[in-house]
Design a protein around this motif. Structure first.
Motif, PDB file in Angstrom:
ATOM      1  N   TYR A 149      12.714  14.056  -1.489  1.00  0.00           N
ATOM      2  CA  TYR A 149      11.803  13.592  -0.436  1.00  0.00           C
ATOM      3  C   TYR A 149      12.315  13.852   0.979  1.00  0.00           C
ATOM      4  O   TYR A 149      11.707  13.377   1.948  1.00  0.00           O
ATOM      5  N   GLN A 150      13.395  14.609   1.121  1.00  0.00           N
ATOM      6  CA  GLN A 150      13.882  14.963   2.460  1.00  0.00           C
ATOM      7  C   GLN A 150      13.359  16.354   2.810  1.00  0.00           C
ATOM      8  O   GLN A 150      13.554  17.317   2.055  1.00  0.00           O
ATOM      9  N   LEU A 151      12.686  16.450   3.954  1.00  0.00           N
ATOM     10  CA  LEU A 151      12.054  17.695   4.357  1.00  0.00           C
ATOM     11  C   LEU A 151      13.082  18.814   4.550  1.00  0.00           C
ATOM     12  O   LEU A 151      14.056  18.653   5.298  1.00  0.00           O
ATOM     13  N   LEU A 152      12.851  19.947   3.870  1.00  0.00           N
ATOM     14  CA  LEU A 152      13.701  21.127   4.046  1.00  0.00           C
ATOM     15  C   LEU A 152      12.995  22.199   4.871  1.00  0.00           C
ATOM     16  O   LEU A 152      13.618  22.847   5.715  1.00  0.00           O
TER      17      LEU A 152
ATOM     18  N   ALA B  10      15.983  22.054   7.421  1.00  0.00           N
ATOM     19  CA  ALA B  10      17.367  21.795   6.994  1.00  0.00           C
ATOM     20  C   ALA B  10      17.748  22.818   5.938  1.00  0.00           C
ATOM     21  O   ALA B  10      16.921  23.251   5.148  1.00  0.00           O
ATOM     22  N   GLY B  11      19.008  23.208   5.937  1.00  0.00           N
ATOM     23  CA  GLY B  11      19.476  24.130   4.925  1.00  0.00           C
ATOM     24  C   GLY B  11      19.316  25.583   5.320  1.00  0.00           C
ATOM     25  O   GLY B  11      19.012  25.925   6.466  1.00  0.00           O
ATOM     26  N   ASP B  12      19.483  26.448   4.321  1.00  0.00           N
ATOM     27  CA  ASP B  12      19.473  27.891   4.521  1.00  0.00           C
ATOM     28  C   ASP B  12      18.082  28.459   4.266  1.00  0.00           C
ATOM     29  O   ASP B  12      17.381  28.033   3.340  1.00  0.00           O
ATOM     30  N   THR B  13      17.661  29.438   5.088  1.00  0.00           N
ATOM     31  CA  THR B  13      16.334  30.047   4.935  1.00  0.00           C
ATOM     32  C   THR B  13      16.177  30.698   3.578  1.00  0.00           C
ATOM     33  O   THR B  13      15.153  30.518   2.879  1.00  0.00           O
TER      34      THR B  13
END
Length: 792
Positions: free
Chosen positions: A608-611, A522-525
């Motif tokens: 605790y949310q996997l990025l 999730a999100g930007d590299t």
């Protein structure tokens, strides 16, 4: 360029230290030289500068200065004192130490000072390690206490210490020569007295008076160090071996003079001269052997240069003393020179030999951005380095300090031997008095001879040498093999080891993790990499080092950083709590995909949310399999304890055929497991790397850290593997067992010899001169047996 009048070093252009000496203004290079020179002048000792043979920082100072305060100045102390927490630590060269009782006396006297936490004398190298509160008691007072005991003391330096030992050896050789000539002449006259059966009283008295004249220089000159040491020991209310031998010599000499004057039937001039000659011969040979046992330290630890080339803004350089170099100074290291300080190369490319740390004899290619350590040799081309550690805090200085600490700390066996030798002298003096009393009832003429023989033959010199010489030889040999002992109990604990526990990453593996896969969930590299990079800046784990190599990542300002050993790192950024580490730490109870075999995976999360997760690979050390096999052949159990939550620990242990393996352990879990082994009677040696190994390193009987590991792990460890050479553990175990065998052989021989020689000496079957030979040969045998440890 102006030279310092005191030490001869170059005076920096901006230095304004000067002093009136011998009627002229003399320039001095630093506050340290100024303080010492001012002390010399104020003490009325200016003639020192006229009488000295050389001008150098190591030139011998006036004896009176030893009792003054030149060594208390901070600039002077910076050259030989380092800090251990809040305490000052110094190594002191000692002159006049002859036996274990001398070492015991020095230690006990210094430990009576409230400011002194530790005082340990290495009998083999004549060095004292002193740990004290210098805010409470200055060093000059402690040195003055030693001089009152009869021992000259000065701060240790390799070159001055070697010169001191050489001076002692030369003086001893001169006294030995006088004793040898005197004993030959005395024996010639004594032979005439023994052989002739019809000699008149006039000729008998003539030969006796001539024997007295021959004995006088031997008694007063050659025997002087013995009487001096005995006198100071008695003043300190202590008994040393010099007390017993001095008593025997003085009694024999006085009895001989009395017999010469009154015409009594027996004189002992030949025994006096031969006793002194054989005693000095044994002591000289012991001194040479002890120097051979300890001189390998000078071969192991290279001497850093006195001057370094500090670069100026103009591009030129100035030669300055190494003590004046500070962090972030830029130095020029020319081809063929020794690198004086730890640093990073900022210009140049060359081959650098780091055999001191890596054990690799071939030079390594070094270029801009590479680290270099003090004591390394620059081979090909000039280098410019940015200093990261000063000379006193460098890798070379640290190794020297750790080795000195190991040699100063006495294992339990050595402490027992020293205490036994001290009380053994008391018993011998009492037995000598009993022998004299009993013989006086039977034959007064033999009473003195038997008493002297007991005093001489049973002198526990061999007992006091049994342990320290062996420990010195073994410790230095292990350091040359890449196993640096930093505590005194290392050889004891290692020889008794039954289980060896290994960490995985950085110990059995190289610890040079390579990022092989990045998965953004999730999100930007770019954002994920920057967060991970920023968090790992505050860790010394191999995973952190891998992230630090990312060239494109940027550091972000994080708040509320929390580093959980063995789990991961957390920090706040823009209202979110980011975590990076193993699955449970980063994700809590959320499920995660298992990595492939042999892959280490770390997870990045926000609240605790996997990025993202990152996969790393590591190589097994080339010598790991050989080391484990050899340890098994020696009968040791090998156990792998790892914090890795993947299958990698099991796979590695299976590949290396280790005895046991346990993964997913926290640092506390590792320590608890070791504690459980110890409760079942195991003697555990732990080999680890990294901050998270510190608790288990402290729990184990013996802890060994890799030299590339974190500083905290090394400080917690009892030994360090220089160059991370695992095979050195096998060599160290074998050497430790051999050392224990030789120490026990020495102790048994010394004890048995003293017991065996006592009855015939007490019965008058052994003349004093023969007792001196036996005592000297016994001591020499112990030293030579210990020197076998230097062989492969």
């Amino acid at each position: 360029m102006t030279a310092c009048f005191h030490c001869g070093e170059v005076v920096p252009p901006d230095t304004q230290f000067s002093l009136q000496i011998l009627g002229e203004t003399r320039h001095l290079c630093c506050m340290g030289c100024f303080a010492v020179a001012e002390t010399i002048v104020s003490a009325g000792l200016e003639s020192y500068y006229l009488e000295r043979d050389t001008i150098s920082p190591t030139a011998a100072l006036p004896e009176a200065l030893e009792r003054l305060k030149g060594y208390d100045h901070p600039d002077t102390q910076r050259q030989f004192i380092h800090r251990e927490q809040e305490l000052a630590c110094a190594e002191i060269s000692l002159e006049g130490v002859t036996c274990a009782a001398c070492a015991w006396l020095i230690e006990k006297r210094l430990q009576q000072e409230p400011a002194v936490k530790q005082a340990s004398v290495n009998l083999s190298s004549h060095r004292l390690r002193l740990l004290w509160n210098d805010t409470h008691t200055p060093l000059s007072e402690l040195l003055n206490d030693l001089e009152k005991l009869g021992y000259k003391a000065r701060p240790f330096r390799h070159d001055t210490h070697a010169a001191l030992l050489k001076k002692e050896s030369r003086q001893l050789l001169m006294r030995l020569g006088v004793a040898g000539l005197g004993s030959m002449q005395s024996m010639m006259y004594a032979g005439s007295l023994y052989v002739a059966t019809d000699m008149t009283v006039e000729y008998r008295d003539f030969f006796r008076w001539v024997s007295l004249l021959v004995t006088l220089p031997v008694f007063f000159y050659s025997g002087y160090p013995l009487y001096r040491a005995a006198w100071f020991a008695l003043k300190a209310r202590s008994l040393t071996m010099d007390v017993s031998v001095s008593l025997a010599i003085i009694l024999s000499f006085i009895a001989s003079i009395y017999a010469t004057i009154v015409g009594a039937p027996h004189v002992y001039y030949d025994s006096v001269t031969m006793f002194i000659f054989f005693l000095l011969t044994g002591r000289f040979l012991e001194t040479q052997a002890r120097r051979q046992a300890s001189e390998t330290a000078n071969d192991l630890i290279p001497i850093t240069p006195r001057l370094s080339h500090r670069l100026l803004n103009s591009g030129d350089y100035e030669d300055v003393p190494i003590s004046e170099i500070r962090v972030h100074d830029r130095l020029l290291v020319k081809a063929g020179e020794t690198i004086p300080c730890d640093g990073v190369i900022v210009a140049g490319h060359s081959a650098v030999s780091e055999a001191l740390l890596t054990g690799e004899p071939l030079p390594l290619s070094k270029s801009i951005g590479d680290s270099v350590v003090s004591g390394s040799q620059n081979h090909d081309s000039p280098l410019q380095i940015d200093v990261t550690q000063t000379a006193s805090a460098s890798t070379l200085a640290t190794i020297h300090q750790l080795m000195a600490r190991a040699l100063a700390e006495k294992p339990l066996l050595a402490q027992k031997a020293d205490r036994f030798a001290h009380w053994f002298i008391v018993v011998i003096l009492l037995l000598s008095g009993l022998v004299y009393g009993l013989w006086s009832l039977v034959d007064r003429d033999y009473a003195l001879l038997a008493t002297i023989a007991v005093l001489v033959a049973t002198c526990p010199c061999a007992l006091s040498l049994a342990t320290p010489v062996a420990l010195t030889a073994a410790t230095h040999r292990l350091a040359r093999l890449g196993f640096l002992a930093t505590r005194g109990h290392v050889l004891d604990s290692l020889s008794a080891t039954t289980h060896i526990v290994f960490d995985k990453t950085g110990t059995l593996t190289e610890g040079k993790l390579e990022l092989i896969n990045t998965v953004i969930v999730a999100g930007d590299t770019s954002q994920a990499l920057n967060i991970a990079y920023s968090l790992e800046q505050y860790s010394e784990h191999p995973v952190a080092h891998a992230f630090k190599q990312l060239k494109m990542a940027q550091s972000l300002p994080l708040d509320n950083l929390e580093n959980t050993a063995g789990a991961g790192i957390a920090g706040d950024y823009k209202g979110l709590r980011y975590r990076i580490g193993h699955a449970h730490f980063s994700l809590g109870n959320a499920s995660s995909d298992a990595p492939e075999e042999g892959v280490l995976r770390v997870y990045l999360s926000a609240n605790y949310q996997l990025l993202a997760y990152f996969d790393f690979s590591d190589k097994i050390r080339s010598e790991a399999e050989t080391t484990i096999q050899q340890l098994h052949r020696l009968g040791l159990s090998t156990i792998l304890l790892s914090g890795d939550h993947s299958r990698a620990p099991q796979q590695l242990a299976q590949q290396l055929a280790m005895t046991e393996v346990h993964g997913s352990l926290s640092p506390q879990d590792k320590a608890a497991y070791v504690q459980k082994l110890q409760a079942n009677g195991a003697v555990v040696t732990m080999i680890g790397d990294g901050i998270n190994d510190a608790p288990v390193l402290n729990q184990a009987h013996l802890s060994i850290a890799m030299s590339s590991g974190a500083d905290l792990a090394q400080l917690s460890a009892d030994a360090i593997l220089l160059g991370d050479r695992l095979t050195a553990v096998v060599a160290a175990y074998r050497s430790a067992q051999r050392t224990q065998t030789i120490i026990k052989q020495n102790l048994v021989w010394a004890f048995v010899y003293n017991l065996a020689v006592l009855p015939p000496a007490a019965l008058g079957w052994i003349p004093p001169w023969l007792a001196a030979i036996g005592m000297s040969l016994s001591s020499l045998l112990v030293v030579l047996n210990a020197l076998r440890l230097k062989r492969n």
